[in-house]
Design a protein around this motif. Structure first.
Motif, short mmCIF file in Angstrom:
data_model
loop_
_atom_site.label_atom_id
_atom_site.label_comp_id
_atom_site.label_asym_id
_atom_site.label_seq_id
_atom_site.Cartn_x
_atom_site.Cartn_y
_atom_site.Cartn_z
N ALA A 99 77.61 141.33 0.10
CA ALA A 99 78.28 140.26 -0.79
C ALA A 99 78.39 138.89 -0.05
O ALA A 99 78.21 137.75 -0.84
CB ALA A 99 79.72 140.64 -1.39
N LYS A 100 78.84 138.64 1.09
CA LYS A 100 79.02 137.61 1.69
C LYS A 100 77.51 136.99 1.76
O LYS A 100 77.59 135.72 1.80
CB LYS A 100 79.54 137.61 3.16
CG LYS A 100 81.10 138.07 3.08
CD LYS A 100 81.71 138.68 4.37
CE LYS A 100 83.03 139.02 4.08
NZ LYS A 100 83.85 139.43 5.54
N LYS A 101 76.69 137.59 2.27
CA LYS A 101 75.10 137.18 2.49
C LYS A 101 74.72 136.68 1.08
O LYS A 101 74.24 135.51 1.16
CB LYS A 101 74.19 138.31 3.06
CG LYS A 101 72.79 137.65 3.03
CD LYS A 101 71.94 138.96 3.71
CE LYS A 101 70.50 138.52 3.61
NZ LYS A 101 69.64 139.60 4.25
N HIS A 102 74.75 137.16 0.10
CA HIS A 102 74.36 136.52 -1.15
C HIS A 102 75.14 135.56 -1.64
O HIS A 102 74.57 134.48 -1.98
CB HIS A 102 74.26 137.75 -2.39
CG HIS A 102 73.36 138.94 -2.07
ND1 HIS A 102 72.08 138.49 -1.99
CD2 HIS A 102 73.62 140.00 -1.87
CE1 HIS A 102 71.53 139.72 -1.82
NE2 HIS A 102 72.17 140.87 -1.58
N ALA A 103 76.31 135.55 -1.35
CA ALA A 103 77.00 134.17 -1.78
C ALA A 103 76.93 132.94 -1.00
O ALA A 103 76.62 132.00 -1.37
CB ALA A 103 78.45 134.56 -1.47
N ALA A 104 76.79 133.09 0.39
CA ALA A 104 76.21 132.14 1.20
C ALA A 104 74.85 131.69 0.91
O ALA A 104 74.64 130.38 0.96
CB ALA A 104 76.31 132.78 2.65
N THR A 105 73.95 132.71 0.76
CA THR A 105 72.62 132.10 0.20
C THR A 105 72.84 131.43 -0.99
O THR A 105 71.92 130.26 -1.07
CB THR A 105 71.74 133.44 -0.01
OG1 THR A 105 71.62 134.17 1.32
CG2 THR A 105 70.30 133.02 -0.19
N ALA A 106 73.52 131.67 -1.86
CA ALA A 106 73.59 131.14 -3.11
C ALA A 106 74.18 129.46 -2.88
O ALA A 106 73.65 128.48 -3.42
CB ALA A 106 74.40 131.76 -4.31
N LEU A 107 75.20 129.63 -2.25
CA LEU A 107 75.78 128.26 -1.91
C LEU A 107 74.96 127.38 -1.02
O LEU A 107 74.98 126.18 -1.51
CB LEU A 107 77.09 128.43 -1.17
CG LEU A 107 78.24 129.13 -2.08
CD1 LEU A 107 79.44 129.49 -1.00
CD2 LEU A 107 78.72 128.27 -3.00
N ALA A 108 74.08 127.85 -0.30
CA ALA A 108 73.17 127.19 0.56
C ALA A 108 71.96 126.68 -0.46
O ALA A 108 71.68 125.41 -0.21
CB ALA A 108 72.49 127.97 1.58
N ARG A 109 71.60 127.29 -1.40
CA ARG A 109 70.63 126.90 -2.45
C ARG A 109 71.13 125.70 -3.27
O ARG A 109 70.49 124.80 -3.75
CB ARG A 109 70.07 128.05 -3.12
CG ARG A 109 69.12 128.93 -2.12
CD ARG A 109 68.49 129.90 -3.09
NE ARG A 109 67.62 130.90 -2.12
CZ ARG A 109 67.42 132.09 -2.49
NH1 ARG A 109 67.72 132.51 -3.41
NH2 ARG A 109 66.53 132.54 -1.61
N LEU A 110 72.40 125.99 -3.76
CA LEU A 110 72.92 124.98 -4.48
C LEU A 110 73.36 123.65 -3.79
O LEU A 110 73.00 122.52 -4.35
CB LEU A 110 74.32 125.64 -5.03
CG LEU A 110 74.38 126.46 -6.11
CD1 LEU A 110 75.64 127.31 -6.38
CD2 LEU A 110 73.84 126.20 -7.44
N ALA A 111 73.55 123.85 -2.34
CA ALA A 111 73.84 122.72 -1.63
C ALA A 111 72.76 121.66 -1.26
O ALA A 111 72.82 120.77 -0.83
CB ALA A 111 74.97 123.14 -0.35
N SER A 112 71.55 122.33 -1.16
CA SER A 112 70.30 121.97 -0.60
C SER A 112 70.01 120.71 -1.31
O SER A 112 69.64 120.64 -2.68
CB SER A 112 69.22 123.04 -0.87
OG SER A 112 68.23 122.45 -0.30
N SER A 113 69.95 119.45 -0.68
CA SER A 113 69.73 118.10 -1.22
C SER A 113 70.29 117.82 -2.57
O SER A 113 69.88 117.09 -3.17
CB SER A 113 68.14 118.21 -1.62
OG SER A 113 67.27 118.37 -0.47
N ASN A 114 71.69 118.25 -2.56
CA ASN A 114 72.31 117.96 -3.67
C ASN A 114 73.84 117.42 -3.23
O ASN A 114 74.62 118.62 -3.29
CB ASN A 114 72.41 118.86 -4.71
CG ASN A 114 73.19 118.65 -5.96
OD1 ASN A 114 74.18 117.80 -6.14
ND2 ASN A 114 72.59 119.23 -7.21
N SER A 115 74.04 116.32 -3.17
CA SER A 115 75.39 115.83 -2.55
C SER A 115 76.53 116.33 -3.48
O SER A 115 77.66 116.51 -2.96
CB SER A 115 75.31 114.44 -2.10
OG SER A 115 75.20 113.62 -3.40
N ASP A 116 76.31 116.24 -4.72
CA ASP A 116 77.28 116.56 -5.89
C ASP A 116 77.83 118.06 -5.48
O ASP A 116 78.98 118.35 -5.20
CB ASP A 116 77.06 116.19 -7.10
CG ASP A 116 76.87 114.85 -7.50
OD1 ASP A 116 77.52 113.87 -6.68
OD2 ASP A 116 76.30 114.39 -8.41
#
Length: 70
Positions: free
Chosen positions: A15-32
């Motif tokens: 669960a932690k791994k999937h959440a971290a991966t999703a957050l990383a993808r959301l944050a990638s190149s998106n300052s908002d």
């Protein structure tokens, strides 16, 4: 986004791994998204989880963390 932040404190590694991966993808190149993730309190549990992962796994497994999210 709040459910992903909550999952960073889940009991299971997956669960932690999937959440971290999703957050990383959301944050990638998106300052908002980066700001929102920070404002929602994700950084402290994310850093804690990453430090625990680093202590528990070999370097080869660390490299595999985000290269092959399952």
């Amino acid at each position: 986004m709040p459910p992903l932040v909550q999952l960073l404190s889940a009991q299971t590694f997956g669960a932690k791994k999937h959440a971290a991966t999703a957050l990383a993808r959301l944050a990638s190149s998106n300052s908002d998204s980066q700001t929102l993730i920070s404002d929602r309190g994700a950084l402290k549990p994310l850093v804690s989880w990453l430090n625990a992962f680093k202590e528990a796994h070999k370097p080869a497994e660390q490299a595999d963390l985000f290269e092959n999210p399952k």
